[in-house]
Scaffold this active site. Structure first.
Site, mmCIF file in Angstrom:
data_model
loop_
_atom_site.group_PDB
_atom_site.id
_atom_site.type_symbol
_atom_site.label_atom_id
_atom_site.label_comp_id
_atom_site.label_asym_id
_atom_site.label_seq_id
_atom_site.Cartn_x
_atom_site.Cartn_y
_atom_site.Cartn_z
ATOM 1 N N ASP A 152 0.847 -1.201 0.000
ATOM 2 C CA ASP A 152 0.000 0.000 0.000
ATOM 3 C C ASP A 152 0.880 1.247 0.000
ATOM 4 O O ASP A 152 0.560 2.245 0.642
ATOM 5 C CB ASP A 152 -0.932 0.007 1.216
ATOM 6 C CG ASP A 152 -2.031 1.070 1.100
ATOM 7 O OD1 ASP A 152 -2.390 1.432 -0.043
ATOM 8 O OD2 ASP A 152 -2.514 1.549 2.140
ATOM 9 N N ASP A 180 2.730 2.490 8.018
ATOM 10 C CA ASP A 180 1.535 1.681 7.722
ATOM 11 C C ASP A 180 1.894 0.374 7.013
ATOM 12 O O ASP A 180 1.643 0.204 5.819
ATOM 13 C CB ASP A 180 0.534 2.481 6.883
ATOM 14 C CG ASP A 180 -0.182 3.546 7.690
ATOM 15 O OD1 ASP A 180 -0.119 3.480 8.934
ATOM 16 O OD2 ASP A 180 -0.794 4.439 7.088
#
Length: 262
Positions: free
Chosen positions: A196, A215
């Protein structure tokens, strides 16, 4: 069953932890979002000196909220407290990244189990990335749906996302090169694909203009059945952003560099 005496003791502990929340407005957030088990886990972490006081929210999302906190740990006076929300997180989307990961092959496919595994997964991924030489928030400990890690910022103010930083051509080229280097280290040494990666999941340390990858809960091992698709998506995202900054980018060349030492 929990006895009345133990229940009363638990409630006292939770109330004690609530008093450590510095910002009164944040107490309402906690009351609305976090269940008793999460507050108990936070209390246990505070007893171990990981959390002295909770500050404000620095990031909110569908899956998790991140709070700034003060710690008694000598090497980490400021920490980030990432709390995955069991009641609202999109666990169906999470399953696509958990299933196929041999590290979590035995977990039940319930909402709670998936989300608790996700917290452990991000901790493990951050540790692998750090050990591989990638600049990521240093992970400290995980408990239940809580991840404690290095706070990338100062005095409660986080460093900006890449998308919000005005860069000179020279800075943009150097940061692009560093990101590709980190993607290669992730792939060859940590054996991970971020899955991502974009200008939203990269912070810029304004002290040295270096990127920090964040993240990593969704990051997968390179032998995951969707690893190649995720890698190409990461490459496309990074290429698209830097092309807008007039940095010459060749996606196939990026992939070749990333996979070069595997």
């Amino acid at each position: 069953m929990v006895s009345d005496k133990n229940l009363s003791r638990m409630e006292e502990r939770i109330d004690e932890f609530r008093m450590r929340i510095k910002d009164s407005s944040q107490r309402e957030v906690f009351a609305d979002v976090f269940d008793t088990a999460t507050l108990m886990a936070l209390y246990e972490l505070s007893k171990k000196s990981y959390i002295t006081a909770m500050g404000g929210s620095v990031s909110t999302g569908k899956e998790a909220n991140i709070f700034h906190a003060i710690s008694k740990k000598d090497d980490a006076p400021e920490i980030a407290v990432k709390i995955y929300m069991i009641s609202t997180a999109n666990f169906n989307a999470m399953k696509d990244y958990i299933l196929g990961d041999p590290r979590f092959s035995g977990i039940k496919q319930t909402r709670k189990d998936i989300i608790l595994a996700w917290a452990k997964k991000e901790f493990k991924n951050l540790k692998r990335a750090e050990d591989a030489g990638v600049r990521v928030p240093k992970p400290y400990i995980t408990r239940r749906n809580i991840l404690l890690m290095e706070f990338i910022g100062k005095d409660g103010v986080p460093m900006p996302q890449l998308k919000d930083v005005k860069l000179t051509q020279k800075e943009a080229q150097r940061i692009f090169n560093r990101i590709v280097e980190y993607m290669a280290l992730l792939y060859s040494r940590a054996r991970l694909v971020h899955a991502d990666l974009s200008e939203y999941n990269i912070l810029i340390d304004m002290n040295n203009m270096e990127p920090v990858i964040i993240d990593m809960g969704q990051s997968v091992m390179i032998d995951h059945f969707n690893a190649e698709k995720f890698l190409r998506r990461d490459v496309d995202n990074i290429a698209h952003f830097f092309k807008k900054l007039n940095i010459p980018v060749n996606e196939e060349r990026m992939i070749s560099i990333i996979k070069e030492e595997v």
